[in-house]
Design an enzyme around this catalytic site. Sequence first.
Site, PDB file in Angstrom:
ATOM      1  N   HIS A 158     -23.091 -18.842 -13.908  1.00 57.88           N
ATOM      2  CA  HIS A 158     -24.410 -19.445 -13.761  1.00 57.88           C
ATOM      3  C   HIS A 158     -24.323 -20.729 -12.934  1.00 57.88           C
ATOM      4  O   HIS A 158     -23.412 -21.552 -13.113  1.00 57.88           O
ATOM      5  CB  HIS A 158     -24.999 -19.789 -15.124  1.00 57.88           C
ATOM      6  N   CYS A 213     -26.381 -19.200  -8.642  1.00 58.68           N
ATOM      7  CA  CYS A 213     -27.679 -19.721  -8.223  1.00 58.68           C
ATOM      8  C   CYS A 213     -27.561 -21.184  -7.795  1.00 58.68           C
ATOM      9  O   CYS A 213     -26.680 -21.910  -8.249  1.00 58.68           O
ATOM     10  CB  CYS A 213     -28.684 -19.609  -9.363  1.00 58.68           C
TER      11      CYS A 213
END
Length: 347
Positions: A158, A213
Site C-alpha cells: 500500500h 498508490c
Amino acid sequence: MCSLITQLCDAGQLADYVGLGWLNAVSSQPYLVQALGLQPPPRRVDVDAAFRDAKGLHGHQPWVATPLPGQTVRALFIGINYYGTSAALSGCCNDVKQMLATLQKKGLPINEAVILVDEDNFPGRTDQPTRDNIVRYMAWLVKDAKPGDVLFFHYSGHGTQCKSRGDSDEKYDQCIAPVDFQKSGCIVDDDIHKLLFSRLPEKVRLTAVFDCCHSGSIMDLPFTYVCSGGEQASGTPHMKRIREGNDVLGDVMMISGCADEQTSADVKNTATFGTGSTGAGGAATQCITCMLMNNQSLSYGKLLIETRDMLKRKGFKQVPQLSASKAIDLDQTFSLTEMFSVDRSIQ
C-alpha cells in the site's frame, strides 16, 4: 515447486527464483487495491538510530552469478499483503517473486539480499515488513556503500498520503504502509529520502521500483521525466528539475507505478502480461519486468515509454513515472549497474 524451494532454503541452499517466479501463485485470488485514505502524520524516523541498528545486519546471497570485480551488489525487497486485515492484498509478495526471478534471469550478481515479506514460507525471507524492520533495513541497504557499488530496492504494497509536515513544494507527503501501519504508522517520503540518500556517496548506482498508490515522488528526487504535450503524448521527452535542496550524490533512478494523485492497479491474472507468471500481481511490476526481460537495449526513456504503453494497451489508466538524482540522458541504454550519462543542458 514452492515446497521444494522452501526446503532448499531451509537446508542452506540457494533458491531457484526463476522457477518460482514463472510458476508462482497458481492458486492466488484476484485482488483490487482499496485506497487506505489520508493517514495521520507518523512519528519522524530517527535516522541516526536506524544506522546504529543496521550495523550488525546482514543479507544473504540469493543466487550464484558472475561478480562485478571490486563492486558490492546489495538489494532490498519488500512485499506486503496485510493478511487478515481490512487492508488485505493478494499479489504483493508475488511481485517480489517476479522481481527476484527477473534479476536472477538477467544475472545480476547480488552479494547480499534482504527480503521482507509477510507471506509464510517465502523462500529466503529475512523478516516481517514491520515499520522498524523496513527503516533499519533501508539503512542497511546503503550503509558502508562505496563508489562503484550497485544497490536495488523494490517495494510492493500500500501507498498512501498524509498531510505534509513542512515540505514547501507539496501539500501532502507520500507514504508507504508497513504491515503494522495501523499500530506503528506509515513511513513518509521525507524519511525515505533521508534514510536512503543522506549518507549515499558519489558514484553509487541505486535503482528503485515502487509498485504502490501515490508513488510518483515518493523518494523526493530532484529530477523527473516530462514529455511536452502531456504524459501520454508523443512530444519530446526530457528530464526536468522539480525540486531544489534535495540533491543526491549517488546515481539514483526510480520507476514508480503511478503519479502522486493516482492509484496503482493490480491484475487478476498476470499471465495476460506475457511475463510467464500467473496469479495476482501488480500491473506496474509485471510491465517493468516484462520490459527488462524482453528488451536488452532499451534506453531509459524507452523503458518508461514502453512500460506506459503496455499498461495503456491493457486498459490501465495509471501512468508510471521516472525520477532521478540527476538529469539522465534519456537516450542512454538502461543499465542496473552503470553510472548515468547526464544531460548537462539541464540544471
